[in-house]
Design an enzyme around this catalytic site. Structure first.
Site, mmCIF file in Angstrom:
data_model
loop_
_atom_site.group_PDB
_atom_site.id
_atom_site.type_symbol
_atom_site.label_atom_id
_atom_site.label_comp_id
_atom_site.label_asym_id
_atom_site.label_seq_id
_atom_site.Cartn_x
_atom_site.Cartn_y
_atom_site.Cartn_z
ATOM 1 N N LYS A 197 80.400 -15.664 3.460
ATOM 2 C CA LYS A 197 79.942 -16.150 4.772
ATOM 3 C C LYS A 197 78.913 -15.160 5.315
ATOM 4 C CE LYS A 197 83.813 -18.888 6.503
ATOM 5 N NZ LYS A 197 84.860 -18.992 7.546
ATOM 6 N N GLU B 2 93.675 -7.259 9.942
ATOM 7 C CA GLU B 2 93.301 -8.267 8.928
ATOM 8 C C GLU B 2 94.084 -8.057 7.627
ATOM 9 O OE1 GLU B 2 91.361 -10.877 9.455
ATOM 10 O OE2 GLU B 2 89.998 -10.357 11.101
ATOM 11 N N ARG C 69 90.797 -22.528 3.206
ATOM 12 C CA ARG C 69 90.162 -21.300 3.717
ATOM 13 C C ARG C 69 90.455 -21.104 5.200
ATOM 14 N NH1 ARG C 69 84.392 -18.587 2.022
ATOM 15 N NH2 ARG C 69 84.525 -16.838 3.460
ATOM 16 N N HIS D 278 93.300 -16.175 14.730
ATOM 17 C CA HIS D 278 91.919 -16.126 15.218
ATOM 18 C C HIS D 278 91.635 -17.105 16.348
ATOM 19 C CE1 HIS D 278 91.430 -13.530 11.814
ATOM 20 N NE2 HIS D 278 90.129 -13.396 12.005
HETATM 21 N N1 GLY Z 1 86.838 -14.425 7.786
HETATM 22 C C1 GLY Z 1 87.236 -15.711 7.433
HETATM 23 C C2 GLY Z 1 86.541 -16.257 6.224
HETATM 24 O O1 GLY Z 1 85.816 -15.554 5.559
HETATM 25 O O2 GLY Z 1 86.691 -17.416 5.943
#
Ligand code: GLY
Length: 382
Positions: A154, A196, A251, A258
């Site tokens: 991402k 995390e 995912r 979050h």
């Molecule tokens: N941080 C969440 C993801 O990479 O999908």
């Protein structure tokens, strides 16, 4: 632990493969990887690299990385952007793209992101669009970026409409997570990244959560436990990304904690003095478990265990701990409604049936969230 005494032999470097077909890559985790980065990056077969870094990290590590690349015969240019979330902007994207072009980075060459999540996201996006896409390498320098943002492809910048709304999926060709770089990370940032790490145990690995409860001090102190925590987090994230690269399904599990966390970040206007992302995630993880317990899905004892562990590390776990206040229930609900994980007016949460038993729960009624938040806010009142 620091210096030569803390260095571990090269044999202690762990490789985590990310088997994504023609976009497959390896994540290397271990101490002092920065010093051998040139050889590992040169193995990708490029002739030149633009190292994108920020004004905090650059002075510490960019020259070491550039020298390591030059020793392998690569041309290396350093592009330095200001540190901080404001750098994930259109203006910085233009700066980085132009600097990469000025450094004569051709197709086949590389962009190397040296820094935390901001640098990784920005440099990765620049790599995705310059010359319609060049390869890039992540050298993450914070715990948060080593266990989350550097893995999975991402990339992006923020828009005035919200965070990370302009971007691309662009997988790195290599990730080098040098855990020795975390020796100088401020404790608050270390804790924020650790939220995390814990998240991966809570998603689907109760044994890893139990390991965290037992070994977190070694993770913070820089012992072998730190390398194990980073490697295991990367394995967990890689497994999810390989199943669902573009977040069409599983995912979304990575968003555990979050929805609440992002709402708190919005309410605190992304002011890091008040709340950083990982702190929002820590509170969000606790809220997600307490919400699950209040819906009768999850044992209260599991929610209490999550809170006890995060609190033991010094992370916040309650709305009352948000510096300057967490806003009203309506403000929290509004902030959640703006989150991109809201579809058709219904809230999608990641809830849990217990530690290591998280699941995607679409269509959660706003009224039940409201009742839960009212209870949480009232419980926080003196
Ligand atoms: N941080 C969440 C993801 O990479 O999908």
């Amino acid at each position: 632990m620091s210096g030569a005494a803390a260095r571990m032999p090269a044999a202690s470097i762990t490789t985590v493969p990310v088997p994504l077909g023609d976009r497959a890559y390896d994540i290397f985790v271990g101490r002092d990887l920065l010093h051998e980065a040139g050889a590992r990056i040169a193995a990708l077969g490029a002739r030149a690299a633009a190292i994108v870094t920020d004004a905090h990290v650059g002075p510490l590590y960019a020259e070491t990385l550039a020298q390591s690349l030059k020793q392998q015969g690569l041309r290396a240019a350093i592009v330095t952007v200001p540190a901080g979330e404001a750098t994930k902007s259109y203006a910085s994207l233009e700066t980085v793209c132009d600097a990469v072009l000025e450094a004569k980075i051709e197709r086949g060459d590389l962009v190397v992101a040296l820094g935390g999540g901001v640098v990784g996201d920005l440099a990765g996006f620049a790599a995705a669009v310059v010359r319609r896409g060049v390869r890039f390498v992540q050298v993450p320098t914070t715990l948060l970026s080593q266990v989350d943002s550097s893995v999975g492809g991402k990339t992006g910048i923020n828009s005035r409409h919200g965070k990370n709304l302009v971007g691309a999926f662009h997988q790195p060709s290599l990730v080098l997570a040098d855990t020795a770089l975390l020796d100088t990370l401020p404790l608050r940032e270390m804790r924020a990244g650790y939220a995390e790490v814990v998240k991966y145990g809570l998603i689907d690995d109760a044994a890893f959560f139990a390991w965290c409860e037992k070994n977190w001090q070694g993770v913070f102190a820089g012992g072998p436990e730190r390398d194990e925590a980073v490697a295991q987090s990367c394995r967990a994230k890689a497994a999810v990304v390989v199943r669902d690269e573009r977040e069409d399904g599983d995912r979304a599990l990575l968003n555990l904690g979050h929805t609440f966390g992002h709402a708190l970040e919005r309410i605190t206007r992304y002011e890091s003095a008040r709340l950083v992302h990982g702190e929002g995630v820590a509170i969000g993880l606790c809220l997600a478990f307490r919400f699950s317990a209040s819906l009768g899905l999850c044992p209260e004892a599991d929610a209490a265990r999550v809170e006890a562990h995060l609190a033991a590390t010094g992370l916040p776990t309650r709305l009352a701990q948000v510096s300057g206040g967490c806003g009203t229930v309506d403000e929290l609900l509004d902030a959640m409604a703006q989150d991109k994980k809201v579809k058709g007016g219904a809230l999608t949460f990641i809830l849990a049936r217990g530690i290591g038993k998280s699941f995607i729960a679409p269509g959660i009624a706003v009224d039940s969230v409201r009742a839960f938040l009212e209870k949480e806010i009232n419980a926080s009142r003196p």
